[in-house]
Design a protein around this motif. Structure first.
Motif, mmCIF file in Angstrom:
data_model
loop_
_atom_site.group_PDB
_atom_site.id
_atom_site.type_symbol
_atom_site.label_atom_id
_atom_site.label_comp_id
_atom_site.label_asym_id
_atom_site.label_seq_id
_atom_site.Cartn_x
_atom_site.Cartn_y
_atom_site.Cartn_z
ATOM 1 N N GLU A 1 97.154 43.289 51.836
ATOM 2 C CA GLU A 1 96.067 44.102 52.398
ATOM 3 C C GLU A 1 95.746 45.271 51.477
ATOM 4 O O GLU A 1 94.584 45.607 51.265
ATOM 5 C CB GLU A 1 96.436 44.587 53.807
ATOM 6 C CG GLU A 1 96.381 43.468 54.835
ATOM 7 C CD GLU A 1 97.001 43.830 56.185
ATOM 8 O OE1 GLU A 1 97.527 44.962 56.347
ATOM 9 O OE2 GLU A 1 96.976 42.959 57.074
ATOM 10 N N GLN A 2 96.783 45.897 50.921
ATOM 11 C CA GLN A 2 96.584 47.017 49.988
ATOM 12 C C GLN A 2 95.897 46.549 48.712
ATOM 13 O O GLN A 2 95.002 47.219 48.198
ATOM 14 C CB GLN A 2 97.921 47.676 49.632
ATOM 15 C CG GLN A 2 98.399 48.677 50.638
ATOM 16 C CD GLN A 2 97.389 49.803 50.817
ATOM 17 O OE1 GLN A 2 96.845 49.986 51.894
ATOM 18 N NE2 GLN A 2 97.111 50.569 49.774
ATOM 19 N N VAL A 3 96.321 45.392 48.204
ATOM 20 C CA VAL A 3 95.721 44.836 46.987
ATOM 21 C C VAL A 3 94.238 44.590 47.228
ATOM 22 O O VAL A 3 93.395 44.963 46.409
ATOM 23 C CB VAL A 3 96.450 43.535 46.562
ATOM 24 C CG1 VAL A 3 95.676 42.800 45.480
ATOM 25 C CG2 VAL A 3 97.867 43.843 46.093
ATOM 26 N N LYS A 4 93.899 43.988 48.358
ATOM 27 C CA LYS A 4 92.499 43.700 48.692
ATOM 28 C C LYS A 4 91.702 44.997 48.810
ATOM 29 O O LYS A 4 90.565 45.091 48.340
ATOM 30 C CB LYS A 4 92.430 42.879 49.992
ATOM 31 C CG LYS A 4 91.033 42.466 50.377
ATOM 32 C CD LYS A 4 90.423 41.508 49.355
ATOM 33 C CE LYS A 4 89.021 41.097 49.758
ATOM 34 N NZ LYS A 4 88.319 40.409 48.685
ATOM 35 N N LYS A 5 92.317 46.009 49.423
ATOM 36 C CA LYS A 5 91.659 47.300 49.590
ATOM 37 C C LYS A 5 91.368 47.929 48.219
ATOM 38 O O LYS A 5 90.310 48.504 48.000
ATOM 39 C CB LYS A 5 92.575 48.212 50.419
ATOM 40 C CG LYS A 5 91.900 49.410 51.018
ATOM 41 C CD LYS A 5 92.813 50.025 52.043
ATOM 42 C CE LYS A 5 92.628 51.518 52.099
ATOM 43 N NZ LYS A 5 93.617 52.181 52.933
ATOM 44 N N ASN A 6 92.304 47.786 47.295
ATOM 45 C CA ASN A 6 92.163 48.342 45.953
ATOM 46 C C ASN A 6 91.162 47.575 45.097
ATOM 47 O O ASN A 6 90.412 48.183 44.345
ATOM 48 C CB ASN A 6 93.516 48.345 45.228
ATOM 49 C CG ASN A 6 94.304 49.595 45.494
ATOM 50 O OD1 ASN A 6 94.117 50.587 44.807
ATOM 51 N ND2 ASN A 6 95.155 49.559 46.487
ATOM 52 N N LEU A 7 91.175 46.255 45.176
ATOM 53 C CA LEU A 7 90.367 45.434 44.271
ATOM 54 C C LEU A 7 89.081 44.907 44.895
ATOM 55 O O LEU A 7 88.203 44.438 44.183
ATOM 56 C CB LEU A 7 91.203 44.271 43.728
ATOM 57 C CG LEU A 7 92.403 44.664 42.874
ATOM 58 C CD1 LEU A 7 93.196 43.442 42.455
ATOM 59 C CD2 LEU A 7 91.979 45.479 41.661
ATOM 60 N N GLY A 8 88.990 44.946 46.223
ATOM 61 C CA GLY A 8 87.755 44.544 46.897
ATOM 62 C C GLY A 8 87.290 43.147 46.521
ATOM 63 O O GLY A 8 88.051 42.196 46.549
ATOM 64 N N GLU A 9 86.016 43.065 46.121
ATOM 65 C CA GLU A 9 85.385 41.779 45.816
ATOM 66 C C GLU A 9 85.892 41.153 44.521
ATOM 67 O O GLU A 9 85.555 40.020 44.209
ATOM 68 C CB GLU A 9 83.868 41.947 45.753
ATOM 69 C CG GLU A 9 83.250 42.361 47.073
ATOM 70 C CD GLU A 9 83.552 41.368 48.199
ATOM 71 O OE1 GLU A 9 83.334 40.155 48.008
ATOM 72 O OE2 GLU A 9 84.014 41.811 49.261
#
Length: 103
Positions: free
Chosen positions: A34-42
């Motif tokens: 979840e943190q990785v997705k939040k940081n890297l987005g699309e």
């Protein structure tokens, strides 16, 4: 199986988390991803694959332990590792393999 092949043939990197519901370390990966997705987005697509429900896909990629993370782009395996990977390490790996940085 075809849906999975279509998914990993994407031009953007796709991080696949092979997990099992009974696996303790797998549960630790959820907030990290979840943190990785939040940081890297699309810049990254993250997909979770339950090895008990998707045995053919797990066998195809020789997943023997969970969690196993595999980073794909255009159908090719760029990186893989079994075990828990911390947030910053995972972000660095994804960036190293060409995910554009979200600004």
């Amino acid at each position: 199986m075809n849906a999975f092949a279509n998914l990993i043939n994407s031009k953007e990197p796709v991080l696949v988390d092979f997990f099992a519901t009974w696996c303790g370390p797998c549960k630790m990966m959820t907030p990290i991803l979840e943190q990785v997705k939040k940081n890297l987005g699309e810049a990254i697509r993250i997909v979770k694959v339950d090895v008990d429900r998707n045995t053919a896909v797990a066998q195809q990629f020789q997943v023997q332990g969970v969690p196993t993370l595999i980073l794909f782009r255009e159908g090719k395996v760029l990186w893989r590792q079994s075990g828990v990977v911390q947030t910053q390490q995972l972000i660095s790996i994804i960036k190293q393999y060409g995910a554009p940085v979200n600004r």
